[in-house]
Structure formats: C-alpha cells, structure tokens
Motif scaffolding. Structure first.
Motif, PDB file in Angstrom:
ATOM      1  N   GLU A 172     -46.024 -42.673 -23.165  1.00 15.65           N
ATOM      2  CA  GLU A 172     -45.258 -43.103 -24.337  1.00 15.65           C
ATOM      3  C   GLU A 172     -44.924 -41.909 -25.224  1.00 15.65           C
ATOM      4  O   GLU A 172     -45.807 -41.144 -25.616  1.00 15.65           O
ATOM      5  N   GLY A 173     -43.647 -41.757 -25.513  1.00 12.99           N
ATOM      6  CA  GLY A 173     -43.214 -40.689 -26.411  1.00 12.99           C
ATOM      7  C   GLY A 173     -43.080 -39.326 -25.759  1.00 12.99           C
ATOM      8  O   GLY A 173     -42.644 -38.369 -26.403  1.00 12.99           O
ATOM      9  N   ARG A 174     -43.471 -39.223 -24.501  1.00 18.97           N
ATOM     10  CA  ARG A 174     -43.345 -37.901 -23.855  1.00 18.97           C
ATOM     11  C   ARG A 174     -41.870 -37.625 -23.571  1.00 18.97           C
ATOM     12  O   ARG A 174     -41.124 -38.513 -23.157  1.00 18.97           O
ATOM     13  N   GLU A 175     -41.453 -36.384 -23.789  1.00 15.93           N
ATOM     14  CA  GLU A 175     -40.063 -36.022 -23.527  1.00 15.93           C
ATOM     15  C   GLU A 175     -39.757 -36.148 -22.037  1.00 15.93           C
ATOM     16  O   GLU A 175     -40.639 -35.950 -21.197  1.00 15.93           O
ATOM     17  N   ARG A 176     -38.508 -36.488 -21.721  1.00 15.43           N
ATOM     18  CA  ARG A 176     -38.082 -36.564 -20.321  1.00 15.43           C
ATOM     19  C   ARG A 176     -36.601 -36.260 -20.234  1.00 15.43           C
ATOM     20  O   ARG A 176     -35.862 -36.402 -21.218  1.00 15.43           O
ATOM     21  N   SER A 177     -36.191 -35.836 -19.059  1.00 17.45           N
ATOM     22  CA  SER A 177     -34.762 -35.660 -18.807  1.00 17.45           C
ATOM     23  C   SER A 177     -34.094 -37.025 -18.867  1.00 17.45           C
ATOM     24  O   SER A 177     -34.607 -37.995 -18.290  1.00 17.45           O
ATOM     25  N   ILE A 178     -32.934 -37.093 -19.533  1.00 25.83           N
ATOM     26  CA  ILE A 178     -32.239 -38.391 -19.589  1.00 25.83           C
ATOM     27  C   ILE A 178     -31.590 -38.731 -18.250  1.00 25.83           C
ATOM     28  O   ILE A 178     -31.055 -39.816 -18.075  1.00 25.83           O
ATOM     29  N   GLU A 179     -31.691 -37.837 -17.288  1.00 23.24           N
ATOM     30  CA  GLU A 179     -31.236 -38.162 -15.929  1.00 23.24           C
ATOM     31  C   GLU A 179     -32.302 -38.950 -15.156  1.00 23.24           C
ATOM     32  O   GLU A 179     -32.023 -39.470 -14.086  1.00 23.24           O
ATOM     33  N   HIS A 180     -33.506 -38.994 -15.685  1.00 27.27           N
ATOM     34  CA  HIS A 180     -34.571 -39.802 -15.073  1.00 27.27           C
ATOM     35  C   HIS A 180     -34.489 -41.241 -15.589  1.00 27.27           C
ATOM     36  O   HIS A 180     -34.114 -41.479 -16.749  1.00 27.27           O
ATOM     37  N   ALA A 181     -34.915 -42.195 -14.743  1.00 32.15           N
ATOM     38  CA  ALA A 181     -34.955 -43.597 -15.165  1.00 32.15           C
ATOM     39  C   ALA A 181     -36.104 -43.847 -16.133  1.00 32.15           C
ATOM     40  O   ALA A 181     -36.038 -44.749 -16.975  1.00 32.15           O
ATOM     41  N   PHE A 182     -37.163 -43.063 -16.014  1.00 30.20           N
ATOM     42  CA  PHE A 182     -38.348 -43.224 -16.861  1.00 30.20           C
ATOM     43  C   PHE A 182     -39.191 -41.958 -16.754  1.00 30.20           C
ATOM     44  O   PHE A 182     -38.899 -41.086 -15.923  1.00 30.20           O
ATOM     45  N   VAL A 183     -40.216 -41.879 -17.595  1.00 29.61           N
ATOM     46  CA  VAL A 183     -41.153 -40.766 -17.433  1.00 29.61           C
ATOM     47  C   VAL A 183     -41.826 -40.928 -16.074  1.00 29.61           C
ATOM     48  O   VAL A 183     -42.286 -42.019 -15.725  1.00 29.61           O
ATOM     49  N   THR A 184     -41.856 -39.865 -15.318  1.00 30.15           N
ATOM     50  CA  THR A 184     -42.385 -39.939 -13.945  1.00 30.15           C
ATOM     51  C   THR A 184     -43.835 -40.448 -13.951  1.00 30.15           C
ATOM     52  O   THR A 184     -44.551 -40.261 -14.940  1.00 30.15           O
ATOM     53  N   PRO A 185     -44.280 -41.087 -12.870  1.00 29.22           N
ATOM     54  CA  PRO A 185     -45.628 -41.665 -12.873  1.00 29.22           C
ATOM     55  C   PRO A 185     -46.735 -40.637 -13.072  1.00 29.22           C
ATOM     56  O   PRO A 185     -47.799 -40.971 -13.588  1.00 29.22           O
TER      57      PRO A 185
END
Lengths: 206, 382
Positions: free
Chosen positions: A78-91
């Motif tokens: 929760e709240g971790r930055e991620r690339s907006i090309e990803h569907a979600f924060v990786t597992p």
C-alpha cells in the motif's frame, strides 16, 4: 601460445579482388581441425539448436522451481510507488530506501505522472537523485559520521602503489572534468558559505 | 551488518545497516562469502542510473551461505552454499514461463521494461545488493543454485553475471561455423564472449579495446586477435580492411553506457547524463558488421534514449539481438564448459579488496588503475 595482434591482409578471392566485391564464399583461414587443436573446446556448441538460449521463447513453466501460479503477495504494498505501466504493485518488491522528504516527493511525482516512455519520468528521477544526494550530504554534517570526500571517492588509491597505479588509465580523455564534477559542488558550497559569512559580518558591523 | 552504501555520484562508504529480514515466504537471507564489482555497477557509481537512492547497497554478483529461509522455501536449507543469479525472478509469470528470466514481470514494481536486479537502483526494483555481509534473496526456490563441490568460488561468483553474460552474448550473435566475430570491449564480459565465440565455431575472433593489459588478456585467455583502437584513426575502416571490406559476420557489443572512443559522446552520457549511455561502441558495431550480419548487445545502458545510428542498421539489413542475460538458463552448459576447461572465467580476476576498502575498489576499477580487469570484494564476515 602467442597470438597475432593483427592479421596479414591477404584476399580470399582467387582473382585478387576483396571478397566483398565478388560472389565467392570467404575461406576459413584455419581448418576446423586446426582450430580444434589450438582452441580449447572449439566447436563444442556448434549446433545452434543445442545452445542454452535457443529458442528465445522456451515454454517450460514446470522447470523453474516455482510451486505457485501467481506468487503470494508480499505485505506492505500500500502506497508504494510503481510504474503506471504496471497493473498493480508486483507481488514481490524491494523495500530498500523507501521514499522520503523532498526527493521522495519528486520521485513520487515521476512515478504517478509519467510512464517509462516519457522523458519527464527519467528527468524527474535524476533530479530527485541529486536532491537526495545534496540533502543527505547536508544532513550528514549534523551527525557523528559526516560525508568525507577523501575516503568516499577512494581518491587515496591514486597515491598508492606509486608508478604502477598510473598504468592503463582509461579516464585520461576526460579526467580534467572529473574533479569539476566531483569537487565542484563542494567548492561552490564552500564559496557560498564564505560569501554568506562575509555578508553577515558586514551587516553585523554596519 | 557492514554494507557498502551509495552516498552520491563517485562517493561510497561502508556503513552499519540492519541485517535484512524475511519479507516474503519464499525469501532467503544469504550470508555473503564473496562478491564482485561489475562494470555495470560503475554506471550507478557515476550517477547514470535514474532512481539510485542514497543509502543503496550495490552488488549483483555474489555467492554465500543460506542463513535463514522463509516458510515456503522447499529447495534450500540453512547452511547451503549458493550462487545467486543477478536476476531476481519469480519463475511463474508469462516471461519466466518462457525462459526470459531477466524479463520477469512480478518483481520490479518500479519499471516494466527491466526485471529485478540485486543492488541496481530502484529502476530495477529497489533491492539492496550483495556488497554487504548479508542480502535478502527473493524466490529462493527459483534463483539460487547450490555451488558444485568441484567449482572454484571465483568461477562461481563470476557465473552470477559477467561470465554468463559473455556466453549469452555469443549466443545472441547466432554464430555459424567459420564466422568472423568481432568483440568490442576486452572487459570481463568481452573476454568470456570471445572464448565462447570459439565454442560456437567462429573462424576468427577479433577483440577491440584500448587498454593494453586487457588486450593482452584477450590474446592469452581467449586466443583472440586484438586491435587497439587508439592506434587507428578510424577503427571501423581498419575492421573493414581486416575483413576484405565485407565487415564482420557478427559483432558482440560488450562495452555499454560508458564507452570511450569519443570524448563528446562520453561527456554527453557519462558526465551530463543527456543520454542513456555513450553509443560509441554500439555505433561502431553497426558500422563494422557486414550487411545482413548480426549485432549482439550485452553492454548495459540506462533507460534514457541514446544517439544510435539506427538508419544504418536498417539500411544494412542487420539483425540486432540483445537482452539482460537470463543467467540460470546458461548454467548447466556453462558448468560443463568450466569443468572441461573450455571457459576459464577466474583468469580475469586481478584484484581482491576487503569490503572496508570499497571506496578504493570502485575508484581503481573505474579509472582502470593498476591494470584492473575484475575486482572481487571480501565481506568481513566471510
């Protein structure tokens, strides 16, 4: 075995023309037998179909060691930055150096606003890096373990081992720039400090 | 624990950090016994890789002993000595299921264009690396392999990236029997690429660099012909003359983002960060390969664009092949080659530094002082 540093320039075509201008196949300069005798393992991977990375896509999901279809999710996404090309924060994700302070705001903006395809994404991240570095340098001076450009740049190794250390330098073309890049910000900061102190003293005196 | 930490471009120090902990049921914690500095670590050290955060611990080439395992780990036990591929990968995503371990989609939240890599900035996932006493190893059932009894530790640590990448580069070149192969760069990756080109049947192997000790190593270790590009006004013309004006069948680019050979390009990329990397070697590869030939790229570049001569690549009908190495896919065959003496990676090791001298180690490697080709790092707990 001593090997040649350059080859003698014969031409491979029978009529003396360079091979690129005639239809002949280039001749091997050494036979496979000669190469096999000279080079350990020559031809051991001769068959392209028997090389580890052939074919490029080698569908074999049961051979990887994974015993899941989708990995269990790591806590704390929760709240971790991620690339907006990803569907979600990786597992699974790295937890080193979470975002913080002004540099964290800049980096978060880069991740939220721009995809990896946009130049702005990378420019903001590099800007965030420099803000992070400067903030960390300044904060270090308020600790018992301040940054030390002498030890941290490894520059002392220039003086050790005397003449042998000078051999084979790769940075001779640009080494005049390196001190500017490394020491420049420190010199500018010191100059700013001196000017600030002088201005303060003048005001105090006036 | 003691760990190398990044303090900004060209600045590193060893700090006391918390020992990593299990964060996922398939994690392991590995006590590092031997690590290495990779040429690509220098891109981080020089501040070229976006989102390299202060306090980050570098290091994607390491071996060690399993110190702790998560609840779902089945294939490793505490006490196992393991070699860990530089790729972090899940083994189950679309890409891993097809052997593209370096392109795993389940481990790098920060970017989709690159997989997860230990100690290689947050652009590759934000995992601390192995230039430390301990390191967190995700997907312990997928990545690490127990080190064979017969294998030398220095060969094992080099197999985690540099040696595997050289071997992979030669495979990307799709070398056919009798091909003339040019390897740009006589660093650790280029040296193994040159050795590997012979295994795939090359008829000639020519290595190009400008550092005398590396060219000497290319001759003695890889049995290659060598060219010092400093000795020629235009190395591409020399390579054309060397190949009867045909060009090389295959060029392996084993230099990457900080290529020398053009001061302007070097400054634009390495100093001003206006490019993802200096494209000098890549452009030489495009120019020196024959029409219809193959350029294999295993040099590391940043994510920002570089001034690559793409028009020439199109007009020459080239095949360009590249990737980060899916390391574990290379290992079974490479183990055979090392055991048979066909590949000899530890021949390239020139320096061994204790972790506490990490600043000197990076400076010596970066400036190529003292004939440095490959430096290893010995953590104090090992």
């Amino acid at each position: 075995m001593s090997q040649p540093t350059t080859r003698d320039r014969d031409t491979s075509s029978a009529d003396g023309l360079p091979i690129a201008y005639v239809p002949d196949r280039p001749r091997m300069r050494e036979t496979p037998e000669q190469l096999r005798a000279r080079i350990p393992g020559w031809g051991a991977d001769l068959d392209p179909a028997d090389r580890p990375s052939h074919p490029k896509l080698q569908y074999s999901p049961d051979s990887t060691g994974a015993h899941w279809r989708f990995p269990e999710r790591q806590a704390g996404a929760e709240g971790r930055e991620r690339s907006i090309e990803h569907a979600f924060v990786t597992p699974v994700f790295g937890t080193a150096q979470p975002l913080h302070g002004v540099s964290g705001m800049i980096r978060r903006l880069a991740y939220r606003r721009y995809s990896e395809a946009r130049f702005g994404h990378w420019l903001l991240l590099i800007f965030g890096d420099r803000v992070d570095a400067w903030g960390s340098h300044l904060r270090s001076f308020a600790t018992l373990h301040p940054d030390n450009p002498i030890t941290q740049t490894g520059i002392r190794s220039e003086l050790s081992a005397s003449g042998t250390m000078r051999r084979g330098r790769s940075d001779r073309r640009h080494h005049l720039l390196d001190p500017v890049i490394v020491a420049g910000p420190w010199v500018i900061a010191a100059g700013g400090l001196v000017l600030g102190v002088r201005r303060f003293r003048r005001r105090a005196a006036g | 624990m003691r760990a190398m930490t990044y303090r900004g471009p060209y600045k590193l120090r060893v700090e006391e950090k918390d020992r990593p902990r299990i964060e996922h049921p398939n994690d392991a914690i590995v006590r590092v016994q031997l690590a290495a500095i990779c040429g690509s670590d220098l891109h981080l050290y020089h501040g070229m890789m976006p989102d390299t955060r202060i306090g980050h611990t570098f290091g994607h080439e390491f071996i060690g002993v399993v110190d702790e395992i998560g609840s779902s780990v089945q294939h490793l036990q505490v006490g196992d000595r393991v070699m860990v591929p530089f790729n972090i990968f899940c083994g189950s995503c679309w890409f891993c299921a097809r052997g593209l371990f370096s392109n795993c989609h389940n481990v790098n939240a920060n970017a989709t264009a690159v997989g997860g890599i230990y100690g290689y900035s947050h652009t590759t996932g934000g995992y601390d690396g192995g230039q430390a006493e301990y390191v967190r190893v995700p997907f312990a059932d997928v990545g690490p392999v127990k080190i064979p009894e017969w294998m030398h530790d220095e060969d094992a640590v080099l197999l985690t990236d540099a040696a595997a990448t050289g071997y992979f580069g030669a495979q990307l070149g799709e070398i056919a029997e009798g091909d003339t192969v040019v390897v740009l760069g006589a660093g650790p990756v280029g040296l193994v690429a040159a050795q590997s080109a012979w295994l795939m049947g090359a008829g000639r192997v020519i290595v190009v660099d400008h550092l005398a000790e590396r060219l000497e190593k290319a001759r003695t270790m890889a049995h290659a012909e060598t060219l010092d590009y400093d000795e020629y006004e235009d190395i591409v013309v020399e390579l054309k003359q060397q190949t009867d004006h045909l060009g090389a069948d295959v060029v392996i680019e084993a230099v990457g983002a900080e290529a020398d050979g053009s001061c302007l390009q070097h400054i634009a990329a390495a100093k001003l960060k206006l490019q993802g990397g200096s494209p000098v070697a890549l452009n030489w590869a495009i120019d020196a390969v024959r029409k219809g030939g193959t350029v294999a790229v295993v040099g590391a570049y940043g994510p920002i664009q570089s001034a690559v001569k793409f028009g020439d690549a199109v007009n020459k009908g080239l095949t360009l092949r590249m990737n980060q190495t899916p390391v574990k896919r290379q290992w079974p065959r490479m183990f055979e080659h090392i055991r048979n003496g066909h590949l000899t990676p530890r021949e390239m090791v020139t320096h061994r530094f204790p972790l506490e001298e990490i600043g000197e180690a990076y400076h010596v490697f970066s400036a190529k002082l003292d004939g440095c080709i490959k430096p290893l790092i010995l953590p104090s707990a090992s």
